[in-house]
Scaffold this active site. Structure first.
Site, PDB file in Angstrom:
ATOM      1  N   TYR A  66      -2.586  -0.779  10.436  1.00  0.00           N
ATOM      2  CA  TYR A  66      -2.448  -0.989   8.984  1.00  0.00           C
ATOM      3  C   TYR A  66      -1.092  -0.486   8.497  1.00  0.00           C
ATOM      4  O   TYR A  66      -0.392  -1.173   7.745  1.00  0.00           O
ATOM      5  CB  TYR A  66      -3.587  -0.248   8.283  1.00  0.00           C
ATOM      6  CG  TYR A  66      -3.725  -0.496   6.800  1.00  0.00           C
ATOM      7  CD1 TYR A  66      -4.455  -1.588   6.325  1.00  0.00           C
ATOM      8  CD2 TYR A  66      -3.166   0.373   5.870  1.00  0.00           C
ATOM      9  CE1 TYR A  66      -4.610  -1.804   4.960  1.00  0.00           C
ATOM     10  CE2 TYR A  66      -3.316   0.168   4.512  1.00  0.00           C
ATOM     11  CZ  TYR A  66      -4.036  -0.927   4.055  1.00  0.00           C
ATOM     12  OH  TYR A  66      -4.188  -1.131   2.702  1.00  0.00           O
ATOM     13  N   SER A 102       0.867  -1.182   0.000  1.00  0.00           N
ATOM     14  CA  SER A 102       0.000   0.000   0.000  1.00  0.00           C
ATOM     15  C   SER A 102       0.901   1.228   0.000  1.00  0.00           C
ATOM     16  O   SER A 102       2.072   1.144   0.393  1.00  0.00           O
ATOM     17  CB  SER A 102      -0.835   0.000   1.277  1.00  0.00           C
ATOM     18  OG  SER A 102      -1.448   1.256   1.488  1.00  0.00           O
TER      19      SER A 102
HETATM   20  P1  NAD Z   1     -11.513  -5.971  -0.311  1.00  0.00           P
HETATM   21  O1  NAD Z   1     -12.141  -5.769   1.019  1.00  0.00           O
HETATM   22  O2  NAD Z   1     -12.294  -5.648  -1.554  1.00  0.00           O
HETATM   23  O3  NAD Z   1     -10.998  -7.479  -0.450  1.00  0.00           O
HETATM   24  C1  NAD Z   1     -10.374  -8.118   0.626  1.00  0.00           C
HETATM   25  C2  NAD Z   1     -10.303  -9.593   0.314  1.00  0.00           C
HETATM   26  O4  NAD Z   1      -9.696 -10.268   1.424  1.00  0.00           O
HETATM   27  C3  NAD Z   1     -11.680 -10.237   0.128  1.00  0.00           C
HETATM   28  O5  NAD Z   1     -11.596 -11.251  -0.848  1.00  0.00           O
HETATM   29  C4  NAD Z   1     -11.945 -10.855   1.502  1.00  0.00           C
HETATM   30  O6  NAD Z   1     -12.885 -11.931   1.486  1.00  0.00           O
HETATM   31  C5  NAD Z   1     -10.558 -11.331   1.859  1.00  0.00           C
HETATM   32  N1  NAD Z   1     -10.381 -11.563   3.276  1.00  0.00           N
HETATM   33  C6  NAD Z   1     -10.722 -10.743   4.307  1.00  0.00           C
HETATM   34  N2  NAD Z   1     -10.433 -11.337   5.468  1.00  0.00           N
HETATM   35  C7  NAD Z   1      -9.895 -12.555   5.171  1.00  0.00           C
HETATM   36  C8  NAD Z   1      -9.408 -13.621   5.939  1.00  0.00           C
HETATM   37  N3  NAD Z   1      -9.405 -13.564   7.282  1.00  0.00           N
HETATM   38  N4  NAD Z   1      -8.938 -14.718   5.307  1.00  0.00           N
HETATM   39  C9  NAD Z   1      -8.954 -14.794   3.947  1.00  0.00           C
HETATM   40  N5  NAD Z   1      -9.408 -13.800   3.157  1.00  0.00           N
HETATM   41  C10 NAD Z   1      -9.872 -12.696   3.774  1.00  0.00           C
HETATM   42  O7  NAD Z   1     -10.173  -5.148  -0.245  1.00  0.00           O
HETATM   43  P2  NAD Z   1      -9.187  -4.551  -1.372  1.00  0.00           P
HETATM   44  O8  NAD Z   1      -9.315  -3.086  -1.317  1.00  0.00           O
HETATM   45  O9  NAD Z   1      -9.317  -5.270  -2.652  1.00  0.00           O
HETATM   46  O10 NAD Z   1      -7.794  -4.899  -0.675  1.00  0.00           O
HETATM   47  C11 NAD Z   1      -6.936  -5.911  -1.130  1.00  0.00           C
HETATM   48  C12 NAD Z   1      -5.538  -5.610  -0.647  1.00  0.00           C
HETATM   49  O11 NAD Z   1      -5.134  -4.360  -1.203  1.00  0.00           O
HETATM   50  C13 NAD Z   1      -5.398  -5.464   0.872  1.00  0.00           C
HETATM   51  O12 NAD Z   1      -4.186  -6.038   1.289  1.00  0.00           O
HETATM   52  C14 NAD Z   1      -5.359  -3.962   1.055  1.00  0.00           C
HETATM   53  O13 NAD Z   1      -4.692  -3.598   2.225  1.00  0.00           O
HETATM   54  C15 NAD Z   1      -4.620  -3.539  -0.177  1.00  0.00           C
HETATM   55  N6  NAD Z   1      -4.800  -2.147  -0.550  1.00  0.00           N
HETATM   56  C16 NAD Z   1      -6.029  -1.661  -0.831  1.00  0.00           C
HETATM   57  C17 NAD Z   1      -6.157  -0.323  -1.175  1.00  0.00           C
HETATM   58  C18 NAD Z   1      -7.480   0.282  -1.493  1.00  0.00           C
HETATM   59  O14 NAD Z   1      -7.530   1.509  -1.602  1.00  0.00           O
HETATM   60  N7  NAD Z   1      -8.554  -0.478  -1.664  1.00  0.00           N
HETATM   61  C19 NAD Z   1      -5.031   0.494  -1.235  1.00  0.00           C
HETATM   62  C20 NAD Z   1      -3.788  -0.053  -0.943  1.00  0.00           C
HETATM   63  C21 NAD Z   1      -3.686  -1.375  -0.605  1.00  0.00           C
END
Ligand code: NAD
Length: 255
Positions: A150, A137
């Site tokens: 985080y 991130s």
């Molecule tokens: P999201 O909430 O859309 O997806 C999260 C995924 O993780 C889902 O498939 C969920 O079912 C799964 N998950 C949650 N808890 C779990 C568990 N205990 N065991 C197994 N699976 C689990 O989130 P996203 O925004 O797509 O985030 C994905 C990654 O990207 C994360 O690591 C997040 O920190 C990172 N990220 C997101 C952003 C953003 O702005 N959305 C920015 C930077 C980094």
């Protein structure tokens, strides 16, 4: 789905791929011909549909549970591509931050990647080829208030990635981070109410003055932007890219 051949014969595990960024990465790897294993939570019928669409399989292990990760990795067998993507967020001032949320965020966003990696590496070493991609991130490089767990976990993930890149450098295995800024997914949408409370702001103000304020482009990153980078990192042209942390953040960390 019509599959390309660039990653044909490669088996890929994408954690947290039932939603958001992970789903986009899974789609993109499958489109290049990879045999994808999905992971994450969700409604059984929707997941079955996804498996059919992508020609993928599914393992629903809870990645906060180390024994469940061990069982998942044993069931899946050797993989060529590991995308550690599952993650969660919680927004609160440090003095109010629930200790159980701290533990959960560290377990999912950092420790799970250690377990999947340690269990995947022997198979990759045996083949002399592997790709480990960690969804970090912008918060692996910079901090924001009220996101102590985080930011700590993502900085940790960046350090972990650099360490394994060094350990695996002579084995044909690369390890890199992709660091998105704000991507419009449920993870971002769900933090808006807590951010409104923590900062005493309206929803619109949180979106414009907190989230997009960070991104000079003033627009959200697309999950597909992250997926395209993941595909590139899996290709032969990226064989000498390891220990890197690629920002896709609309300029956030340039400031
Ligand atoms: P999201 O909430 O859309 O997806 C999260 C995924 O993780 C889902 O498939 C969920 O079912 C799964 N998950 C949650 N808890 C779990 C568990 N205990 N065991 C197994 N699976 C689990 O989130 P996203 O925004 O797509 O985030 C994905 C990654 O990207 C994360 O690591 C997040 O920190 C990172 N990220 C997101 C952003 C953003 O702005 N959305 C920015 C930077 C980094």
């Amino acid at each position: 789905m019509l599959k390309g051949q660039n990653l044909a014969g490669k088996r890929a595990l994408v954690t947290g791929s039932t939603s958001g960024i992970g789903l986009a990465v899974a789609r993109a790897l499958a489109a290049e011909g990879a045999d994808v294993v999905l992971n994450g939570f969700g409604e059984a019928q929707a997941i079955a549909q996804l498996c059919e669409e992508l020609g993928a399989s599914y393992n629903g292990a809870n990645l906060m549970d180390a024994p469940a990760i061990t069982a998942m990795m044993a069931e899946i067998g050797p993989i060529d591509i590991l995308v550690n993507n599952a993650g969660m967020q919680h927004v609160a001032p440090v003095e109010d931050f629930p200790p159980e949320k701290w533990d959960a965020i560290l377990a999912l966003n950092l420790t799970a990647a250690f377990h999947t990696t340690r269990l995947a590496v022997p198979g990759m070493k045996a083949k002399g080829w592997g790709r480990i991609i960690n969804t970090a991130s912008a918060h692996s490089l910079a901090a924001s208030p009220f996101k102590s767990a985080y930011v700590a976990a993502k900085h940790g993930l960046a350090g972990f990635t650099k360490t394994i890149a060094l350990e695996l450098a002579t084995h044909g295995i690369t390890a890199n981070c992709i660091s998105p800024g704000y991507v419009w997914t449920p993870l971002v949408e769900n933090q808006i109410p807590d951010t409104m409370a923590a900062r005493g702001m309206t929803r619109e103000a949180v979106i414009n003055d907190v989230l997009l304020a960070k991104q000079p482009t003033k627009s959200f990153v697309l999950p597909e932007d992250v997926a395209a980078m993941a595909v590139f990192l899996c290709g032969d042209a990226a064989r000498n890219i390891t220990g890197a942390n690629y920002s896709i953040d609309g300029g956030w960390t340039a400031e």
